[in-house]
Enzyme design. Sequence first.
Site, PDB file in Angstrom:
ATOM      1  N   ASP A 118       0.861  -1.175   0.000  1.00  9.90           N
ATOM      2  CA  ASP A 118       0.000   0.000   0.000  1.00  9.90           C
ATOM      3  C   ASP A 118       0.901   1.229   0.000  1.00  9.90           C
ATOM      4  OD1 ASP A 118      -2.845   1.156   0.537  1.00  9.90           O
ATOM      5  OD2 ASP A 118      -1.552   2.153   2.004  1.00  9.90           O
ATOM      6  N   ASN A 126      -2.380  13.207  -5.279  1.00  5.02           N
ATOM      7  CA  ASN A 126      -3.610  13.467  -6.034  1.00  5.02           C
ATOM      8  C   ASN A 126      -4.217  14.811  -5.663  1.00  5.02           C
ATOM      9  OD1 ASN A 126      -4.053  11.436  -7.903  1.00  5.02           O
ATOM     10  ND2 ASN A 126      -5.034  10.068  -6.440  1.00  5.02           N
ATOM     11  N   HIS A 131      -4.961  14.355 -10.635  1.00  5.36           N
ATOM     12  CA  HIS A 131      -5.021  12.917 -10.909  1.00  5.36           C
ATOM     13  C   HIS A 131      -4.036  12.488 -11.983  1.00  5.36           C
ATOM     14  CE1 HIS A 131      -8.333  11.953  -8.244  1.00  5.36           C
ATOM     15  NE2 HIS A 131      -8.955  13.053  -8.661  1.00  5.36           N
ATOM     16  N   ASP A 135      -1.744   9.315 -11.546  1.00  8.43           N
ATOM     17  CA  ASP A 135      -1.649   8.217 -12.516  1.00  8.43           C
ATOM     18  C   ASP A 135      -0.199   7.958 -12.910  1.00  8.43           C
ATOM     19  OD1 ASP A 135      -4.361   7.924 -12.461  1.00  8.43           O
ATOM     20  OD2 ASP A 135      -4.736   8.889 -14.399  1.00  8.43           O
ATOM     21  N   ASP A 161      -4.220   2.493  -4.819  1.00  2.37           N
ATOM     22  CA  ASP A 161      -2.762   2.456  -4.671  1.00  2.37           C
ATOM     23  C   ASP A 161      -2.305   1.167  -3.995  1.00  2.37           C
ATOM     24  OD1 ASP A 161      -3.847   3.017  -2.207  1.00  2.37           O
ATOM     25  OD2 ASP A 161      -2.376   4.541  -1.668  1.00  2.37           O
TER      26      ASP A 161
END
Length: 240
Positions: A118, A126, A131, A135, A161
């Site tokens: 994680d 973000n 975003h 990405d 994630d």
Amino acid sequence: ADGPRFLLTHVEDIAERKQREMQLAHRASHDSLTGLPNSAELRSRLSSRLCQRAAHTGALEPVDAAFGHPAFDAAGHGFDYRPGGAEAYDAFDHHVHTVAPEGERDDGTKGLAVLFCDLDGFKSINDRFGHNAGDAVLIEVARRLSQCVRDGDTVARLGGDEFVILADGLGKADAADLAVRLRNEIIQPIRAEGRAVRVGASFGIGWAHCGMTADEVLKSADERMYVEKRSRPKQHRRAG
């Protein structure tokens, strides 16, 4: 015998159609952003290694398929029972049980390690940079994870994630070393939207063994990951 003879042949190039079918199958089993196997494909690969009987139990539990329940062969692999002797389970009697190391120390047992990853601080990227930057981070993390594992290991994206690595033939020390190497790769600066950002990573190491379902294996690794995440100081989990 007295008339003309005819051979009628129809030839069709189906290469393009087959390519589309392969693309659709790939889209169904892989994450569209990173290209990694997705959650469904991960569970499929994990389930294919696990039979329904625990490796350390001795009793078989055959049940007649007429009642809608699976039976087990001599190796513990599930099959629908049919009368007729060995031919009823020949296809399953070569199953090799997946076992896991036991206890806190490395006992030398090699097993199927499941590393649940994680990212730490990903949400702030973000929120601060958008975003597209997020990405870009996910794509780069996927690339780094894939480069750090062996051929035959699986790196999958569960969603968001969260990533999972399946690595077979590892002992406890091997799995711990792999987690350290992966974390050290992830924390290096990542170029996203024209700026350098960093994310941290928390890893939980679970072990797959026969008698468990794929979801039970993933849940075990996920729980270990949260224990590891809570044990680390907040400043070591920052990104930016």
